[in-house]
Design a protein around this motif. Structure first.
Motif, PDB file in Angstrom:
ATOM      1  N   LEU A   1       0.861  -1.177   0.000  1.00 16.08           N
ATOM      2  CA  LEU A   1       0.000   0.000   0.000  1.00 16.08           C
ATOM      3  C   LEU A   1       0.899   1.228   0.000  1.00 16.08           C
ATOM      4  O   LEU A   1       1.627   1.481   0.957  1.00 16.08           O
ATOM      5  CB  LEU A   1      -0.898  -0.010   1.242  1.00 16.08           C
ATOM      6  CG  LEU A   1      -1.821   1.192   1.464  1.00 16.08           C
ATOM      7  CD1 LEU A   1      -2.801   1.336   0.302  1.00 16.08           C
ATOM      8  CD2 LEU A   1      -2.572   1.051   2.784  1.00 16.08           C
ATOM      9  N   ARG A   2       0.877   1.990  -1.084  1.00 12.81           N
ATOM     10  CA  ARG A   2       1.735   3.176  -1.215  1.00 12.81           C
ATOM     11  C   ARG A   2       0.912   4.428  -0.931  1.00 12.81           C
ATOM     12  O   ARG A   2      -0.089   4.703  -1.600  1.00 12.81           O
ATOM     13  CB  ARG A   2       2.370   3.257  -2.601  1.00 12.81           C
ATOM     14  CG  ARG A   2       3.230   2.056  -2.966  1.00 12.81           C
ATOM     15  CD  ARG A   2       4.002   2.278  -4.249  1.00 12.81           C
ATOM     16  NE  ARG A   2       5.061   3.258  -4.059  1.00 12.81           N
ATOM     17  CZ  ARG A   2       5.223   4.353  -4.798  1.00 12.81           C
ATOM     18  NH1 ARG A   2       4.361   4.625  -5.774  1.00 12.81           N
ATOM     19  NH2 ARG A   2       6.220   5.181  -4.571  1.00 12.81           N
ATOM     20  N   VAL A   3       1.353   5.192   0.073  1.00  9.37           N
ATOM     21  CA  VAL A   3       0.610   6.362   0.567  1.00  9.37           C
ATOM     22  C   VAL A   3       1.524   7.575   0.562  1.00  9.37           C
ATOM     23  O   VAL A   3       2.694   7.490   0.947  1.00  9.37           O
ATOM     24  CB  VAL A   3       0.091   6.113   2.002  1.00  9.37           C
ATOM     25  CG1 VAL A   3      -0.668   7.332   2.514  1.00  9.37           C
ATOM     26  CG2 VAL A   3      -0.793   4.873   2.036  1.00  9.37           C
ATOM     27  N   THR A   4       1.007   8.723   0.144  1.00 10.09           N
ATOM     28  CA  THR A   4       1.728   9.975   0.237  1.00 10.09           C
ATOM     29  C   THR A   4       0.952  10.929   1.138  1.00 10.09           C
ATOM     30  O   THR A   4      -0.283  10.960   1.106  1.00 10.09           O
ATOM     31  CB  THR A   4       1.965  10.609  -1.158  1.00 10.09           C
ATOM     32  OG1 THR A   4       2.669  11.858  -1.002  1.00 10.09           O
ATOM     33  CG2 THR A   4       0.656  10.858  -1.890  1.00 10.09           C
ATOM     34  N   ALA A   5       1.681  11.692   1.976  1.00  7.67           N
ATOM     35  CA  ALA A   5       1.038  12.589   2.943  1.00  7.67           C
ATOM     36  C   ALA A   5       1.954  13.770   3.225  1.00  7.67           C
ATOM     37  O   ALA A   5       3.183  13.655   3.103  1.00  7.67           O
ATOM     38  CB  ALA A   5       0.733  11.836   4.247  1.00  7.67           C
ATOM     39  N   PRO A   6       1.390  14.919   3.617  1.00  3.91           N
ATOM     40  CA  PRO A   6       2.215  16.082   3.951  1.00  3.91           C
ATOM     41  C   PRO A   6       3.159  15.765   5.109  1.00  3.91           C
ATOM     42  O   PRO A   6       2.820  14.993   6.016  1.00  3.91           O
ATOM     43  CB  PRO A   6       1.189  17.148   4.353  1.00  3.91           C
ATOM     44  CG  PRO A   6      -0.094  16.711   3.734  1.00  3.91           C
ATOM     45  CD  PRO A   6      -0.052  15.215   3.727  1.00  3.91           C
ATOM     46  N   VAL A   7       4.337  16.381   5.092  1.00  2.00           N
ATOM     47  CA  VAL A   7       5.379  16.067   6.067  1.00  2.00           C
ATOM     48  C   VAL A   7       4.904  16.269   7.502  1.00  2.00           C
ATOM     49  O   VAL A   7       5.002  15.373   8.347  1.00  2.00           O
ATOM     50  CB  VAL A   7       6.641  16.910   5.803  1.00  2.00           C
ATOM     51  CG1 VAL A   7       7.693  16.654   6.885  1.00  2.00           C
ATOM     52  CG2 VAL A   7       7.216  16.591   4.427  1.00  2.00           C
ATOM     53  N   ALA A   8       4.408  17.462   7.821  1.00  2.00           N
ATOM     54  CA  ALA A   8       4.049  17.776   9.204  1.00  2.00           C
ATOM     55  C   ALA A   8       2.941  16.859   9.710  1.00  2.00           C
ATOM     56  O   ALA A   8       3.029  16.303  10.807  1.00  2.00           O
ATOM     57  CB  ALA A   8       3.622  19.241   9.319  1.00  2.00           C
TER      58      ALA A   8
ATOM     59  N   GLY B   1       2.359   6.116  -9.019  1.00  2.00           N
ATOM     60  CA  GLY B   1       2.010   4.794  -8.504  1.00  2.00           C
ATOM     61  C   GLY B   1       1.511   4.765  -7.076  1.00  2.00           C
ATOM     62  O   GLY B   1       1.582   3.722  -6.423  1.00  2.00           O
ATOM     63  N   PHE B   2       0.982   5.880  -6.560  1.00  2.00           N
ATOM     64  CA  PHE B   2       0.447   5.879  -5.198  1.00  2.00           C
ATOM     65  C   PHE B   2      -0.979   5.347  -5.189  1.00  2.00           C
ATOM     66  O   PHE B   2      -1.781   5.634  -6.077  1.00  2.00           O
ATOM     67  CB  PHE B   2       0.467   7.295  -4.604  1.00  2.00           C
ATOM     68  CG  PHE B   2       1.848   7.798  -4.305  1.00  2.00           C
ATOM     69  CD1 PHE B   2       2.590   7.250  -3.267  1.00  2.00           C
ATOM     70  CD2 PHE B   2       2.414   8.816  -5.054  1.00  2.00           C
ATOM     71  CE1 PHE B   2       3.865   7.702  -2.991  1.00  2.00           C
ATOM     72  CE2 PHE B   2       3.692   9.273  -4.798  1.00  2.00           C
ATOM     73  CZ  PHE B   2       4.427   8.717  -3.759  1.00  2.00           C
ATOM     74  N   ASP B   3      -1.285   4.570  -4.155  1.00  2.00           N
ATOM     75  CA  ASP B   3      -2.651   4.065  -3.989  1.00  2.00           C
ATOM     76  C   ASP B   3      -3.549   5.086  -3.303  1.00  2.00           C
ATOM     77  O   ASP B   3      -4.768   5.090  -3.512  1.00  2.00           O
ATOM     78  CB  ASP B   3      -2.632   2.790  -3.142  1.00  2.00           C
ATOM     79  CG  ASP B   3      -1.815   1.694  -3.777  1.00  2.00           C
ATOM     80  OD1 ASP B   3      -2.214   1.224  -4.852  1.00  2.00           O
ATOM     81  OD2 ASP B   3      -0.772   1.314  -3.207  1.00  2.00           O
ATOM     82  N   LEU B   4      -2.941   5.940  -2.476  1.00  2.00           N
ATOM     83  CA  LEU B   4      -3.737   6.838  -1.645  1.00  2.00           C
ATOM     84  C   LEU B   4      -2.914   8.074  -1.302  1.00  2.00           C
ATOM     85  O   LEU B   4      -1.701   7.990  -1.119  1.00  2.00           O
ATOM     86  CB  LEU B   4      -4.142   6.119  -0.355  1.00  2.00           C
ATOM     87  CG  LEU B   4      -5.314   6.666   0.459  1.00  2.00           C
ATOM     88  CD1 LEU B   4      -6.623   6.492  -0.301  1.00  2.00           C
ATOM     89  CD2 LEU B   4      -5.395   5.939   1.799  1.00  2.00           C
ATOM     90  N   ALA B   5      -3.583   9.208  -1.191  1.00  3.90           N
ATOM     91  CA  ALA B   5      -2.946  10.443  -0.748  1.00  3.90           C
ATOM     92  C   ALA B   5      -3.758  11.038   0.393  1.00  3.90           C
ATOM     93  O   ALA B   5      -4.994  11.014   0.364  1.00  3.90           O
ATOM     94  CB  ALA B   5      -2.847  11.456  -1.890  1.00  3.90           C
ATOM     95  N   ILE B   6      -3.076  11.546   1.406  1.00  4.54           N
ATOM     96  CA  ILE B   6      -3.732  12.310   2.454  1.00  4.54           C
ATOM     97  C   ILE B   6      -3.558  13.779   2.089  1.00  4.54           C
ATOM     98  O   ILE B   6      -2.438  14.237   1.872  1.00  4.54           O
ATOM     99  CB  ILE B   6      -3.110  12.040   3.841  1.00  4.54           C
ATOM    100  CG1 ILE B   6      -3.034  10.526   4.107  1.00  4.54           C
ATOM    101  CG2 ILE B   6      -3.913  12.734   4.928  1.00  4.54           C
ATOM    102  CD1 ILE B   6      -4.354   9.822   4.069  1.00  4.54           C
ATOM    103  N   ARG B   7      -4.646  14.507   2.001  1.00  6.77           N
ATOM    104  CA  ARG B   7      -4.594  15.893   1.558  1.00  6.77           C
ATOM    105  C   ARG B   7      -5.320  16.803   2.551  1.00  6.77           C
ATOM    106  O   ARG B   7      -6.428  16.490   2.983  1.00  6.77           O
ATOM    107  CB  ARG B   7      -5.230  16.053   0.179  1.00  6.77           C
ATOM    108  CG  ARG B   7      -4.442  15.398  -0.944  1.00  6.77           C
ATOM    109  CD  ARG B   7      -3.276  16.263  -1.360  1.00  6.77           C
ATOM    110  NE  ARG B   7      -2.597  15.700  -2.510  1.00  6.77           N
ATOM    111  CZ  ARG B   7      -1.529  14.945  -2.471  1.00  6.77           C
ATOM    112  NH1 ARG B   7      -1.004  14.627  -1.297  1.00  6.77           N
ATOM    113  NH2 ARG B   7      -0.964  14.500  -3.583  1.00  6.77           N
TER     114      ARG B   7
END
Length: 314
Positions: A100-107, A144-150
């Motif tokens: 599961l590949r997830v991207t999210a803001p650093v803080a 190729g990310f499955d999900l992003a937190i925005r």
């Protein structure tokens, strides 16, 4: 070319699709989990058998020739369909599993997401989670990310968005700073203080506040502010406020722990900053007919874990 030989090239076609998507041999090799030399060799074999150049090589990236692009365009949908069908079969077989590949803001990732990951991974031991912490807005499909937190006011219409929780902005300072410089009693007083802000443009920074409880003589106010530090990371602003440098405008998820511990105090608590940060957190993924069970499980976990929001101490 006989049918058997064509079947032997299915993997070559797939690697060409990945190379086109990633834009370089290095990135394609990393995505496929093979060496750069292996990708180069496969492309050379494919070009030899096709009898035409498929890839234009440069020092830093690759571009497809007209023939290579036509081949990718004609096969991409088939490979996506195969991957989707296989994912559906795997998902039907049991518990959530796989990468599961997830991207999210650093803080947000450092303060709120990472501390919650161990519990999720204990619940779903067959899931492997790869977390990309970055403030840039990554392209989910391309990278190729499955999900992003925005943290956004407007999730893209082309994606599926789940609301995780509401957030708000808050003004904070250390007690030491307020003892030295006084406590603002009204929004206009901020113009006389060292205000630590998030740089939005080249214009003079300004903060807008509105009363939590509207009353006569209390309306939305915009104040031009200045300060000795501007940073595009809320943790940096928080740490400067903890050091007594000035008054910081932060999202609540960054301020929560320091406010709860009494290390920072809220400034102008009867006023609500608006327009600085979004007021919702979302989980976002590209639209597809099939959603992997690992994605569904992670979103459900986050919605439950984050449901209370970050109002404690505010």
């Amino acid at each position: 070319m006989n049918e058997q030989k064509i079947h032997e090239l299915w993997g070559h076609f797939h690697w060409l699709n990945v190379l086109a998507q990633q834009g370089s041999y290095t990135a394609a090799a990393a995505r496929l989990g093979v060496s750069k030399a292996a990708v180069s060799q496969r492309m050379a074999e494919l070009e030899r058998l096709a009898g035409v150049a498929l890839v234009q090589r440069t020092t830093r990236s690759v571009r497809l020739t007209e023939a290579g692009q036509r081949l990718v365009d004609d096969t991409r949908a088939s490979f996506e369909h195969i991957a989707q069908c296989f994912a559906q079969v795997r998902d039907a077989a049991g518990a959530p599993r796989g990468l599961l590949r997830v991207t999210a803001p650093v803080a947000f990732a450092r303060q709120q997401l990472v501390p919650r990951l161990p519990d999720f991974l204990r619940q779903y031991p067959e899931v492997r989670l790869e977390l990309d912490m970055a403030d840039r807005l990554a392209s989910l499909a391309t990278e190729g990310f499955d999900l992003a937190i925005r943290h956004t006011a407007h999730p893209p219409d082309t994606h599926v968005a789940w609301t995780l929780c509401a957030t708000r902005s808050v003004l904070v300072a250390s007690r030491a700073y307020l003892r030295r410089h006084g406590t603002p009693e009204a929004p206009g007083d901020l113009a006389q203080h060292n205000c630590l802000h998030y740089p939005r443009s080249q214009d003079t920074p300004a903060w807008t506040l509105e009363p939590l409880k509207p009353a006569a003589g209390r309306e939305r106010v915009t104040v031009q502010v200045s300060g000795s530090l501007a940073a595009n990371n809320s943790e940096a602003l928080r740490d400067a406020a903890l050091g007594g440098v000035g008054i910081a405008l932060l999202p609540d998820f960054t301020a929560q722990a320091s406010l709860t511990a009494g290390k920072l105090v809220q400034v102008l608590p009867h006023w609500k900053p608006v327009g600085a940060f979004a007021e919702q957190l979302y989980a976002i993924r590209p639209y597809s007919a099939h959603v992997p069970r690992a994605v569904t499980a992670f979103v459900a976990y986050l919605r439950e874990a984050l449901a209370p929001g970050f109002a404690e101490g505010i």
